[in-house]
Design an enzyme around this catalytic site. Structure first.
Site, mmCIF file in Angstrom:
data_model
loop_
_atom_site.group_PDB
_atom_site.id
_atom_site.type_symbol
_atom_site.label_atom_id
_atom_site.label_comp_id
_atom_site.label_asym_id
_atom_site.label_seq_id
_atom_site.Cartn_x
_atom_site.Cartn_y
_atom_site.Cartn_z
ATOM 1 N N LYS A 118 57.216 53.018 86.852
ATOM 2 C CA LYS A 118 56.024 53.569 86.141
ATOM 3 C C LYS A 118 56.433 52.307 85.325
ATOM 4 O O LYS A 118 55.562 51.896 84.634
ATOM 5 C CB LYS A 118 56.624 54.694 85.783
ATOM 6 C CG LYS A 118 56.267 55.529 86.152
ATOM 7 C CD LYS A 118 55.905 57.107 85.926
ATOM 8 C CE LYS A 118 55.621 58.356 87.263
ATOM 9 N NZ LYS A 118 53.937 59.239 86.815
ATOM 10 N N LYS A 201 52.175 56.351 96.528
ATOM 11 C CA LYS A 201 52.612 57.347 96.695
ATOM 12 C C LYS A 201 51.026 57.595 96.456
ATOM 13 O O LYS A 201 50.653 57.293 95.151
ATOM 14 C CB LYS A 201 53.367 58.933 95.951
ATOM 15 C CG LYS A 201 53.159 58.315 94.776
ATOM 16 C CD LYS A 201 54.171 59.425 94.165
ATOM 17 C CE LYS A 201 53.984 59.842 92.581
ATOM 18 N NZ LYS A 201 52.843 60.795 92.634
ATOM 19 N N LYS A 204 47.980 61.117 90.747
ATOM 20 C CA LYS A 204 47.160 61.457 89.580
ATOM 21 C C LYS A 204 46.660 60.259 88.567
ATOM 22 O O LYS A 204 45.011 59.786 87.908
ATOM 23 C CB LYS A 204 47.258 62.395 88.706
ATOM 24 C CG LYS A 204 48.202 63.288 87.936
ATOM 25 C CD LYS A 204 47.834 64.195 87.152
ATOM 26 C CE LYS A 204 48.985 64.909 86.876
ATOM 27 N NZ LYS A 204 50.027 64.712 86.810
#
Ligand code: ATP
Ligand code: MG
Length: 339
Positions: A118, A201, A204
């Protein structure tokens, strides 16, 4: 409260960092609904404090918090059977979170692959909260002495960290207070992949809307996204071994199996030799069949935000009944004065 007997209990959460995806549904919510009907007490949470580890527009965050709750309710989470709430209404999460920040080691946090993914090249510019979030997640779980955490494959490392934190706490203070929580990662769709890149993956918060199926997507959008999903020139193989080294193909088969409550073996057996021109429309049809009733119900629930808020307030109250004695006992163990 006895320190060493742990009532089996399930906790899991989803953060309102965007709209719910098919990954959240197959990897988490659908399985939570199944666990709700078992013998264990179940707590499910919209983890809003995790969402703010990256910037969230305040109005969107509130709406998103309700939307996660609506998604759980529409999928079959019963707010009487399960305890359904949003994290920030139970302040004990952050209180225990601080204590666990003081137990977790820097070296452990540095190994968290999700932070690396991230933060990317931007590690100096991301929030301290993003780095510390797995220890707040440990608090979410341990605050309820949860023994089982149903999650997708991507959260395995964080549940293992939770165990390390619990073990160190128990050891440091010479108690048997926190349980060794088990991650429950089951079924054919524990890691739903990005439709445009089968090595990443589905998320959202991912960049492009085309890479994911949102639970609120309409039938045409779902069909279009599957049609454009990346694949390879081979179609469905004769056996599952034929999916090896083909992440995009394996992903579509796994999604089908997840939606159909079936297995990749059964899906491959049914479609052996079929091309994508046959398989993708069948997959889209199945996805619409399963998701449309849920998204219709989500929209209906979202039309009455006050009712969702009432349910969340009630859930928070029930959650606090479990959390308060655990936090008080933690304070006592640590030596924090309560006068
Ligand atoms: P974000 O991109 O903001 O991290 P997310 O889609 O990863 O969002 P989370 O709120 O982080 O969603 O995770 C909620 C739950 O959904 C977790 O149990 C997680 O393991 C599961 N989950 C998330 N993505 C997937 C996926 N692609 N496949 C299976 N399970 C998933
Ligand atoms: Mg995530």
């Amino acid at each position: 409260m006895s320190d060493s007997t742990f009532t089996p209990r399930v906790f899991s959460g989803i953060k309102p960092s965007g709209g719910l995806t098919l990954g959240n549904y197959l990897g988490a919510i659908k399985r939570w609904v199944d666990m709700q009907d078992g013998a264990m007490e179940t707590l499910y949470c919209s983890v809003d404090l995790h969402a703010i580890t990256v910037w969230q527009d305040p109005a969107t965050l509130k709406k998103g918090t309700r939307e996660i709750a609506a998604g759980m309710l529409a999928s079959g989470i019963d707010p009487e059977t399960s305890i359904l709430f949003n994290q920030s209404q139970v302040p004990e999460h952050t209180q225990l979170g601080w204590i666990l920040n003081c137990v977790a080691r820097m070296g452990w946090m540095n190994r968290m692959t999700q932070f690396k993914d991230k933060a990317g090249k931007n590690a100096e510019k991301v929030s301290l909260g993003l780095y510390a979030y797995p220890s707040l997640m440990a608090a979410d779980i341990l605050l309820y002495h949860a023994t089982h955490v149903p999650v997708g494959e991507d959260q395995k490392q964080h549940v293992e960290l939770t165990r390390d934190i619990a073990a160190k706490f128990n050891n440091d203070f010479g108690v048997d207070f926190f349980p060794m929580t088990e991650p429950v990662i089951e079924g054919p769709a524990t890691r739903v992949m990005n439709l445009r890149d089968g090595t990443k993956k589905m998320s959202k918060s991912g960049e492009s809307d085309m890479e994911r199926i949102n639970m609120l997507d309409d039938a045409d959008t779902i069909a279009k996204k599957f049609k454009k999903a990346r694949t390879d020139p081979e179609g469905i193989p004769e056996s599952v071994e034929g999916l090896e080294g083909r992440p995009e193909a394996a992903n579509l088969v796994n999604i089908y199996a997840g939606l159909a409550n079936s297995s990749p073996q059964a899906v491959v057996a049914e479609y052996a030799g079929a091309g994508w021109g046959t398989f993708k429309p069948a997959l889209a049809e199945l996805a619409v069949e399963k998701l449309a009733p849920i998204s219709d119900e989500m929209k209906r629930l979202m039309d009455d935000p006050a009712e969702i808020d009432r349910k969340l307030a009630r859930g928070a109250q029930r959650a606090r009944e479990i959390a308060t004695p655990v936090l008080e006992r933690t304070y006592d163990i640590v030596g924090l004065l309560r006068s």
